[in-house]
Design a protein around this motif. Structure first.
Motif, PDB file in Angstrom:
ATOM      1  N   VAL A  95       0.683  -1.175  -0.155  1.00  0.00           N
ATOM      2  CA  VAL A  95       0.085   0.035   0.078  1.00  0.00           C
ATOM      3  C   VAL A  95       0.934   1.377   0.164  1.00  0.00           C
ATOM      4  O   VAL A  95       0.570   2.116  -0.846  1.00  0.00           O
ATOM      5  CB  VAL A  95      -0.907   0.061   1.210  1.00  0.00           C
ATOM      6  CG1 VAL A  95      -1.880   1.147   1.096  1.00  0.00           C
ATOM      7  CG2 VAL A  95      -1.767  -1.508   1.265  1.00  0.00           C
ATOM      8  N   THR A  96       1.839   1.383   0.981  1.00  0.00           N
ATOM      9  CA  THR A  96       2.891   2.467   0.852  1.00  0.00           C
ATOM     10  C   THR A  96       3.365   2.676  -0.667  1.00  0.00           C
ATOM     11  O   THR A  96       3.394   3.638  -0.684  1.00  0.00           O
ATOM     12  CB  THR A  96       4.146   2.100   1.737  1.00  0.00           C
ATOM     13  OG1 THR A  96       3.587   1.500   2.931  1.00  0.00           O
ATOM     14  CG2 THR A  96       4.873   3.249   2.133  1.00  0.00           C
ATOM     15  N   GLU A 127       2.181   2.137  -3.408  1.00  0.00           N
ATOM     16  CA  GLU A 127       1.274   2.837  -4.326  1.00  0.00           C
ATOM     17  C   GLU A 127       0.950   4.198  -4.055  1.00  0.00           C
ATOM     18  O   GLU A 127       0.747   5.198  -5.045  1.00  0.00           O
ATOM     19  CB  GLU A 127      -0.188   2.055  -3.966  1.00  0.00           C
ATOM     20  CG  GLU A 127      -1.089   2.751  -5.200  1.00  0.00           C
ATOM     21  CD  GLU A 127      -1.422   1.899  -6.640  1.00  0.00           C
ATOM     22  OE1 GLU A 127      -0.712   0.776  -6.476  1.00  0.00           O
ATOM     23  OE2 GLU A 127      -2.157   2.155  -7.368  1.00  0.00           O
ATOM     24  N   PHE A 128       1.004   4.693  -2.893  1.00  0.00           N
ATOM     25  CA  PHE A 128       0.779   6.089  -2.350  1.00  0.00           C
ATOM     26  C   PHE A 128       1.962   7.073  -2.030  1.00  0.00           C
ATOM     27  O   PHE A 128       1.884   8.154  -2.228  1.00  0.00           O
ATOM     28  CB  PHE A 128       0.064   6.065  -1.138  1.00  0.00           C
ATOM     29  CG  PHE A 128      -1.464   5.547  -1.610  1.00  0.00           C
ATOM     30  CD1 PHE A 128      -1.645   4.225  -1.424  1.00  0.00           C
ATOM     31  CD2 PHE A 128      -2.424   6.358  -1.866  1.00  0.00           C
ATOM     32  CE1 PHE A 128      -2.809   3.450  -1.888  1.00  0.00           C
ATOM     33  CE2 PHE A 128      -3.670   5.767  -2.459  1.00  0.00           C
ATOM     34  CZ  PHE A 128      -4.045   4.247  -2.192  1.00  0.00           C
ATOM     35  N   GLN A 129       2.993   6.264  -2.298  1.00  0.00           N
ATOM     36  CA  GLN A 129       4.440   7.125  -1.842  1.00  0.00           C
ATOM     37  C   GLN A 129       4.553   8.065  -3.025  1.00  0.00           C
ATOM     38  O   GLN A 129       5.366   9.103  -2.881  1.00  0.00           O
ATOM     39  CB  GLN A 129       5.400   6.052  -1.830  1.00  0.00           C
ATOM     40  CG  GLN A 129       6.743   6.945  -0.898  1.00  0.00           C
ATOM     41  CD  GLN A 129       7.265   5.776  -0.328  1.00  0.00           C
ATOM     42  OE1 GLN A 129       8.400   6.368   0.460  1.00  0.00           O
ATOM     43  NE2 GLN A 129       7.511   4.567  -0.674  1.00  0.00           N
ATOM     44  N   PHE A 130       4.364   7.531  -4.327  1.00  0.00           N
ATOM     45  CA  PHE A 130       4.758   8.610  -5.387  1.00  0.00           C
ATOM     46  C   PHE A 130       4.040   9.920  -5.296  1.00  0.00           C
ATOM     47  O   PHE A 130       4.595  10.821  -5.495  1.00  0.00           O
ATOM     48  CB  PHE A 130       4.198   7.781  -6.677  1.00  0.00           C
ATOM     49  CG  PHE A 130       5.146   6.466  -7.189  1.00  0.00           C
ATOM     50  CD1 PHE A 130       6.417   6.686  -7.522  1.00  0.00           C
ATOM     51  CD2 PHE A 130       4.573   5.156  -6.823  1.00  0.00           C
ATOM     52  CE1 PHE A 130       7.125   5.701  -7.838  1.00  0.00           C
ATOM     53  CE2 PHE A 130       5.591   4.022  -7.309  1.00  0.00           C
ATOM     54  CZ  PHE A 130       6.817   4.568  -7.764  1.00  0.00           C
ATOM     55  N   GLY A 131       2.639   9.848  -5.025  1.00  0.00           N
ATOM     56  CA  GLY A 131       2.046  10.918  -4.607  1.00  0.00           C
ATOM     57  C   GLY A 131       2.291  11.782  -3.487  1.00  0.00           C
ATOM     58  O   GLY A 131       2.453  13.053  -3.713  1.00  0.00           O
ATOM     59  N   MET A 132       2.561  11.132  -2.358  1.00  0.00           N
ATOM     60  CA  MET A 132       3.254  11.744  -1.257  1.00  0.00           C
ATOM     61  C   MET A 132       4.509  12.492  -1.554  1.00  0.00           C
ATOM     62  O   MET A 132       4.521  13.694  -1.124  1.00  0.00           O
ATOM     63  CB  MET A 132       3.103  10.878  -0.121  1.00  0.00           C
ATOM     64  CG  MET A 132       1.780  10.455   0.250  1.00  0.00           C
ATOM     65  SD  MET A 132       1.807   8.994   1.532  1.00  0.00           S
ATOM     66  CE  MET A 132       2.595  10.165   2.905  1.00  0.00           C
ATOM     67  N   ASN A 133       5.163  11.766  -1.962  1.00  0.00           N
ATOM     68  CA  ASN A 133       6.696  12.050  -1.896  1.00  0.00           C
ATOM     69  C   ASN A 133       7.393  12.471  -3.228  1.00  0.00           C
ATOM     70  O   ASN A 133       8.433  13.219  -3.150  1.00  0.00           O
ATOM     71  CB  ASN A 133       7.860  11.294  -1.237  1.00  0.00           C
ATOM     72  CG  ASN A 133       7.504  10.864   0.168  1.00  0.00           C
ATOM     73  OD1 ASN A 133       6.432  10.115   0.718  1.00  0.00           O
ATOM     74  ND2 ASN A 133       8.046  11.716   1.212  1.00  0.00           N
TER      75      ASN A 133
END
Lengths: 376, 530
Positions: free
Chosen positions: B74-75, B77-83
């Motif tokens: 899950v990390t 998939e969302f890390q691209f947008g977050m960081n």
């Protein structure tokens, strides 16, 4: 056949569909997790509740993963701005999502009441965090978020975690929380042992009542207390995906799109009618009660999306930087390809998900549980 | 605006940490699930109960690992947008699609079927359950395929062009992205590595049972499956690793030159440096032990083609920076004057090198103002960390050949029914358990650390891809990940050890004379008879 504007509207609808899919499918898992300590009075009863969602929660959570992936592919700017802007809030949601898979798997692996209780709290907290933060984030969309783009389209954001806690956003968070807890209670009424189901029915009735009151309150606040955004001048629905090419006027009403497209009213009416449906059905026909709560969830999210249209992510700092359906999408080629893929794969997903639910159907009773677990 | 160097460093650290951590679990899932599918197929074909019990026992360990893989995925998939927000919007048009397709085509299937795999034994027929397991196995490998198509595009960005109006890369050919040669080689190499790990996992734990004289029948059968599957996988890793090396040599020349410490172009066929101490500052390899001809043969599959050296590639990068600056200038002109035909022509001629001009953004706000010294510095920065790549690659390679030898030996012993005849062999099998993980993580380092300084090779420098977040925010999330991931790692190891020690006998899975078997839920909690 599919011009750029049509594809953008389709992908706006698909984004909504995925969001609603996530809220309905994963929402009841979160709701049950949030009510774990309320509905389940001892370890055995909590195990009944957990086993009611255990075979399917993982597939349900994939709606969230898919929502993220589809947003990345079809609305890359929305994905980039929202996730990096609300950094710490998203990080909390992420932690909740990390702890759930291991929570479900690890809880039963060591037989110690403290171990089980620890994971019960973890599951409860992760449910509440996700339900609350998603609602707060949604509420903030109407207030506008503090970001702007420079000429390279690099976004900058002014604000932190606590700036998201505007009273209206908190209200939206409570709408989300009460709605999904009610939805979870409807699932427990359908799936759990009759003893627990009876408790869940009462809980579902109270929670839908609370939800309906908060939802109407939020609507009134939105109508009279929160200025809307509108695109100023001609709308370039076929234009390039660069938000800086437009002008935005602030100060109108978030209900403007409801006046323009009266059929949008069907969404909030459906949500409220379904809330009445839950009251009437949950105790007598639990499947129908669960369908009603699903419609309530779907109607609520659709009503928010309709009010925002054509905005996806309004900017309070620099309204011109706001992301809209017309200027934040992927290229036409990507939208078309991803539409083709979705049209083929989504029905297949629904098909095998339906099969799995059919295989795992039936109530989880205390008696079964005692038999399978050798009586502890 | 100049990028905050701390944010870049912390974001990279967080990405490396979370990706390498995720990659401890995923390859085991990839391999173990096929072993489960093989075992269950034998069960359905022969009807022998022991094979079903094998699926259920190894399934318990599989389940613990699967949960960790999902949680840490899950990390990703969302890390691209977050960081990596700028990265996400700069290449989301291309990069997002394979990720979304992975979710729809593979992960959804995997996540939906996993519940039936564990809890459906008594609810569906044998054949249907077998089908579920097979689809689960297919879905995990399919998932790897789409992720590696996305990853391959970062290494070799084909089928896309820069659009000055949207300030991002956009797709020009999906089939080019899909059939990227790097993707095909990476896919087979990576899933084979996972199959090796899955096989080693079963081989080592079974060897431990044999050393203790426990679960003998059960362990021998498991070892036989692991030895056969592992041998095929180990051969495929090395053979396709060579194919992978060949495409790297063609499409990612700088990475290849760094892996092999080729400082200067040498006459064909180039020698292969077996060992040596690469010296970044002097640009030479001290104490090198060279094998003539071998590098040219491996890298070009020919005797007459040269392989470019690091110094020559740096000169090349410098001239590309020059062309990139032309493209950059044209882009800015077009921003003011969209219809400027001359600027359009200049951009079209040089847009492949625009990324090289962006390398300068680390040191100067407007790349056009860069001094010759800054340009030289940017060109030099295209050299990845040679000693790290050189050694990572060599250790990985030695591991690869060792796996072939070990699985060949195991296969030979299994076919002569002598698996438990020699204790040294069992000890060797047991203590080899960590090696596939070592090789796999080093492979990640070679592929991804070797891609630096680029996020997208030649297109977007890593430093430019970060989000506009503060170093404090990234530090908070990094600290959170370290804390939570460490706690989860401890729980994971404790549970793995606990269920391994209990074993099929202690769990009442096999043999079953000590405890009456209950009909439901044998696979999942596996603890009900204690």
């Amino acid at each position: 056949m599919f011009d750029y504007a049509t594809l953008r509207v389709i992908w706006w609808a698909l984004l909504g569909t995925l969001l609603i899919g996530f809220a309905i499918m994963d929402g009841f898992d979160f709701g049950v997790a949030g009510l774990l300590k309320v509905l389940g009075r001892d370890n055995e009863e909590r195990l009944v509740l957990i086993e009611g969602i255990e075979p399917t929660w993982e597939g349900n959570q994939t709606w969230f993963i898919l929502g993220g992936g589809a947003t990345f592919a079809a609305w890359p700017m929305l994905y980039a701005v929202s996730f990096s802007g609300m950094y710490l809030a998203i990080f909390l949601v992420l932690l909740a999502f990390i702890l759930r898979p291991v929570g479900f798997n690890f809880r039963g692996k060591i037989h110690d009441p403290r171990w089980a209780s620890l994971w019960d709290w973890v599951l409860t907290a992760s449910g509440v965090v996700v339900m609350l933060i998603s609602g707060i984030a949604f509420g903030n969309l109407f207030l506008g978020l503090p970001f702007r783009f420079d000429d390279d389209l690099r976004m900058s954001w002014q604000g932190g975690l606590l700036d998201l806690l505007h009273p209206f956003a908190l209200l939206a968070g409570l709408v989300s929380l009460s709605m999904l807890l009610a939805h979870g209670a409807c699932w427990a009424a359908l799936k759990a042992d009759h003893l627990i189901a009876a408790r869940a029915v009462r809980m579902a009735r109270w929670l839908t009542l609370l939800y309906a009151a908060l939802y109407v309150l939020a609507g009134i606040w939105l109508a009279y207390g929160i200025p809307g955004f509108a695109i100023a001048g001609a709308v370039a629905s076929e234009g390039v995906s660069n938000p800086l090419y437009k002008q935005v006027a602030q100060g109108g009403s978030w209900f403007a799109s409801y006046m323009q497209y009266p059929w949008f009213w069907s969404a909030p009416l459906l949500a409220l009618a379904a809330a009445v449906g839950v009251q009437a059905l949950v105790g007598r026909r639990s499947v129908a009660g669960f369908i009603a709560s699903s419609l309530m969830v779907g109607g609520t999210i659709a009503s928010a999306g309709f009010a925002l249209f054509p905005f996806l992510l309004p900017s309070s700092l620099d309204p011109r930087s706001s992301l809209t359906v017309w200027d934040a999408s992927s290229s036409r080629g990507t939208l078309l390809l991803m539409l083709g893929v979705t049209v083929v794969l989504l029905p297949i997903i629904l098909l095998y998900t339906g099969w799995v639910y059919r295989v795992m159907r039936g109530r989880v009773t205390l008696e079964q549980l005692r038999k399978a677990h050798g009586g502890y | 605006m100049i990028i905050d160097a701390d944010v870049v460093t912390l974001s990279r650290l967080q990405f490396a940490l979370t990706a390498m951590y995720h990659f401890l679990f995923v390859p085991l899932t990839l391999g173990l699930v096929w072993i489960l599918a093989i075992m269950e197929s034998v069960y359905v074909m022969t009807g022998r109960e022991v094979w079903k019990r094998m699926v259920q026992f190894w399934g318990v360990l599989f389940g613990i690992n699967f949960a960790m893989g999902v949680a840490t995925g899950v990390t990703m998939e969302f890390q691209f947008g977050m960081n990596w927000a700028y990265y996400s919007q700069y290449v989301g048009d291309i990069f997002g699609a394979p990720l979304a397709i992975e979710g729809m085509m593979a992960f959804f299937l995997e996540a939906t079927l996993i519940g039936v795999f564990f809890m459906g034994w008594e609810r569906i027929s044998r054949i249907r359950h077998l089908l579920v397991t097979w689809f689960l196995a297919l879905a995990t490998s399919l998932s790897a395929l789409w992720i590696l198509i996305a990853n391959a595009w970062m290494q070799n960005p084909v089928g896309a062009a820069f659009n000055p109006q949207t300030m991002r890369m956009e797709v020009t050919s999906f089939s080019a992205v899909l059939f990227n040669p790097v993707a095909q080689d990476k896919f087979v190499h990576t899933v084979s590595a996972g199959y090796v790990l899955g096989s080693m996992f079963v081989l080592s734990i079974s060897a431990w049972y044999l050393l203790r004289g426990r679960n003998v029948d059960f362990a021998k059968r498991s070892m036989t499956v692991a030895a056969s599957f592992g041998l095929a996988a180990a051969l495929s890793v090395v053979v396709l690793g060579d194919a992978s090396g060949y495409t790297v040599a063609k499409d990612q020349q700088m990475k290849m030159a760094a892996i092999e410490a080729i400082w200067h172009t040498e006459p064909a066929p180039a020698p292969f440096t077996l060992f040596g101490l690469p010296n970044m500052r002097q640009r030479r390899t001290d104490d090198a032990l060279k094998i003539p001809w071998l590098m040219g043969l491996l890298g070009t599959h020919s005797l007459d083609q040269t392989m470019p050296g690091i110094s020559e590639l740096v000169d090349d990068a410098k001239s590309r920076i020059g062309k990139g600056l032309l493209a950059y200038d044209a882009m800015l002109t077009l921003r003011q004057d969209q219809g400027n035909a001359q600027a359009q022509a200049v951009l079209a001629a040089n847009d492949k090198d625009l990324g090289y001009a962006l390398l300068l953004k680390r040191s100067v706000d407007d790349p056009r103002q860069a001094t010759p010294a800054q340009i030289q510095q940017a060109a030099d920065s295209t050299i990845p960390n040679v000693p790290v790549l050189f050694w990572s690659f060599r250790i990985m390679m030695v591991c690869g050949f060792y796996f072939i030898a070990l699985f060949a030996l195991s296969f030979w012993k299994a076919s002569r029914r002598q698996l438990d005849s020699q204790r040294w062999y069992l000890r060797l099998a047991l203590w080899s358990l960590p090696l596939p993980w070592v090789a796999i993580e080093l492979g990640w380092i070679v592929a991804e650390y070797g891609r630096q300084p680029w996020a997208i090779a030649g297109v977007l420098p890593t430093a430019l891809g970060v989000s506009s977040v503060s170093a404090g925010q990234v530090l908070t999330s990094l600290g959170g990940f370290v804390l939570f991931y460490t706690a989860l790692a401890i729980v994971d190891v404790v549970l793995m050890l606990k269920f391994t020690r209990k074993g099929p006998d202690g769990l009442g899975i096999w043999p079953n004379h000590a405890f009456p078997l209950s009909p439901a839920r044998n696979g999942e909690s596996g603890e009900q008879h204690v």
